[in-house]
Design an enzyme around this catalytic site. Structure first.
Site, mmCIF file in Angstrom:
data_model
loop_
_atom_site.group_PDB
_atom_site.id
_atom_site.type_symbol
_atom_site.label_atom_id
_atom_site.label_comp_id
_atom_site.label_asym_id
_atom_site.label_seq_id
_atom_site.Cartn_x
_atom_site.Cartn_y
_atom_site.Cartn_z
ATOM 1 N N ARG A 142 -7.589 14.203 9.493
ATOM 2 C CA ARG A 142 -8.925 14.341 8.890
ATOM 3 C C ARG A 142 -9.021 15.500 7.897
ATOM 4 O O ARG A 142 -10.034 16.182 7.787
ATOM 5 C CB ARG A 142 -10.016 14.502 9.962
ATOM 6 N N GLY A 190 13.173 -19.704 -8.254
ATOM 7 C CA GLY A 190 13.538 -18.909 -9.413
ATOM 8 C C GLY A 190 12.558 -17.770 -9.612
ATOM 9 O O GLY A 190 11.533 -17.687 -8.919
ATOM 10 N N ASP A 210 10.604 -6.515 0.334
ATOM 11 C CA ASP A 210 11.428 -7.104 -0.740
ATOM 12 C C ASP A 210 11.590 -8.611 -0.586
ATOM 13 O O ASP A 210 12.587 -9.177 -1.025
ATOM 14 C CB ASP A 210 12.824 -6.451 -0.785
ATOM 15 N N GLU A 211 10.585 -9.267 0.017
ATOM 16 C CA GLU A 211 10.708 -10.713 0.240
ATOM 17 C C GLU A 211 10.204 -11.555 -0.927
ATOM 18 O O GLU A 211 10.351 -12.777 -0.911
ATOM 19 C CB GLU A 211 9.930 -11.145 1.504
ATOM 20 N N ALA A 249 5.544 0.555 -2.186
ATOM 21 C CA ALA A 249 5.985 -0.841 -2.275
ATOM 22 C C ALA A 249 5.809 -1.333 -3.703
ATOM 23 O O ALA A 249 4.708 -1.268 -4.255
ATOM 24 C CB ALA A 249 5.164 -1.717 -1.328
ATOM 25 N N GLY A 250 6.885 -1.812 -4.308
ATOM 26 C CA GLY A 250 6.800 -2.366 -5.655
ATOM 27 C C GLY A 250 6.941 -3.869 -5.616
ATOM 28 O O GLY A 250 7.953 -4.399 -5.142
ATOM 29 N N HIS A 251 5.912 -4.577 -6.085
ATOM 30 C CA HIS A 251 5.937 -6.038 -6.104
ATOM 31 C C HIS A 251 6.323 -6.519 -7.497
ATOM 32 O O HIS A 251 5.641 -6.221 -8.474
ATOM 33 C CB HIS A 251 4.581 -6.604 -5.683
ATOM 34 N N THR A 252 7.417 -7.259 -7.578
ATOM 35 C CA THR A 252 8.003 -7.668 -8.856
ATOM 36 C C THR A 252 7.805 -9.151 -9.101
ATOM 37 O O THR A 252 7.982 -9.969 -8.199
ATOM 38 C CB THR A 252 9.510 -7.347 -8.866
#
Length: 333
Positions: free
Chosen positions: A138, A323, A13-14, A41-44
């Protein structure tokens, strides 16, 4: 030619999505590859008036000339991936490595049904842990086994290295954060694999000697979702007073919020081999900096904070996000 790895320095969340989208439109890399765990992981980020949350397709899709790849070390949920390809309008640019492990319904059910994973560890219940477990045993099925993914199958390592050999630039978008690394994080409150730059290289098939820069992303304050140690955590009341409340992009859970952790950031920079730092959410910590794009226009107290970050971690701060929009960036690379 340059090969840049983007990695998270705290617990995720960085703001990696915003930074990767910015680097894509600014540096115009020929190839942008997603590394890391998978759709947990959701990148916004915001671009041209629209908000995006990408869990599989690289955020760099906003640069229309880039080839978009998902490396063999990344878990793929076909439903999520196909939906994001449509959202990005990038069907002709996406390549999914044939050896990617596919998350199946049984993995998601196992994730949700495990008291240890869902309650003790506090996972995102997206099936990533059980899918990685199946790969280790496997018995997982791979992208090459699914008809819906056939049009996108690619040799990601081959493409990435061909680009490098031809003098083209490559951007690798890592996921999660250092504190969630299976090996270096707060075990057992971690994700199901390593989340440092070294593993991101392996995820997409890049040898470590070919990397030019590792940009470590650090928030101007720290946050984490789920259980586990958090030395600088603040009470909910204090978080609300400061206006730092946040919720996870994938789960919607309230994020735990804390002060900037210099000791943790130092270790993160060391184990990621960071060559540059990107500081994000500076406008949340210092609202008066919103939209500023020149470092010399930042107030004195902000300058002091950034100088301390660089000095204590021993890595220069070259990118400063002021921002939510891509253009809200100070770039001193």
């Amino acid at each position: 030619m340059s090969v840049t790895i983007v990695a998270g320095g705290f617990w995720g969340d960085e703001g990696k999505g915003k930074v990767c989208a910015y680097l894509a439109v600014t540096d115009r890399p020929a190839v942008i590859a997603r590394a890391g765990v998978g759709p947990n992981a959701g990148h916004t980020f915001e671009f041209e008036g629209r908000k995006y949350i990408m869990r599989q397709v690289p955020c760099g899709f906003v640069y229309p000339q880039a080839r978009l790849l998902i490396g063999p070390g990344v878990l793929v949920n076909p439903d999520v991936t196909l939906r994001e390809i449509e959202v990005a309008g990038a069907a002709d640019r996406v390549g999914i490595d044939a050896k990617c492990t596919v998350i199946e319904p049984e993995h998601i059910e196992a994730d949700k049904g495990s008291a240890h994973l869902s309650q003790t560890v506090g996972t995102t219940a997206t099936g990533c842990g059980p899918a990685n477990e199946a790969r280790t045993a496997r018995r997982a099925r791979l992208a090459r086994d699914f008809p819906a993914l056939q049009p996108y199958l690619a040799d990601v390592a081959g493409e990435v290295n061909d680009a490098i050999n031809h003098g083209l630039s490559v951007l690798v978008e890592g996921t999660q954060g250092f504190g969630l690394s299976l090996y270096h994080g707060d075990y057992p409150f971690v994700t199901s694999k390593d989340t440092t730059a070294s593993t991101f290289c392996a995820d997409v098939g890049i040898g470590p000697t070919r990397v030019t820069d590792v940009i470590l992303i650090l928030k101007a304050y720290a946050s984490r979702v789920g259980q586990g140690p958090f030395p600088t955590e603040l009470p909910i009341e204090e978080v609300a007073r400061r206006g730092w409340e946040e919720f996870g992009a994938v789960t919607g859970r309230r994020r735990r919020i804390g002060e900037f952790d210099f000791a943790f950031a130092r270790r993160s920079a060391m184990l990621n081999g960071a060559t540059q730092l990107a500081i994000t959410n500076l406008d949340r910590r210092f609202p008066e900096v919103l939209g500023i794009t020149r470092r010399d226009e930042l107030p004195a107290e902000v300058q002091i904070f950034l100088a301390r970050v660089a000095e204590e971690i021993g890595v220069p701060v070259t990118l400063i996000s002021t921002g939510p929009k891509i253009e809200h960036m100070i770039d001193e690379r």
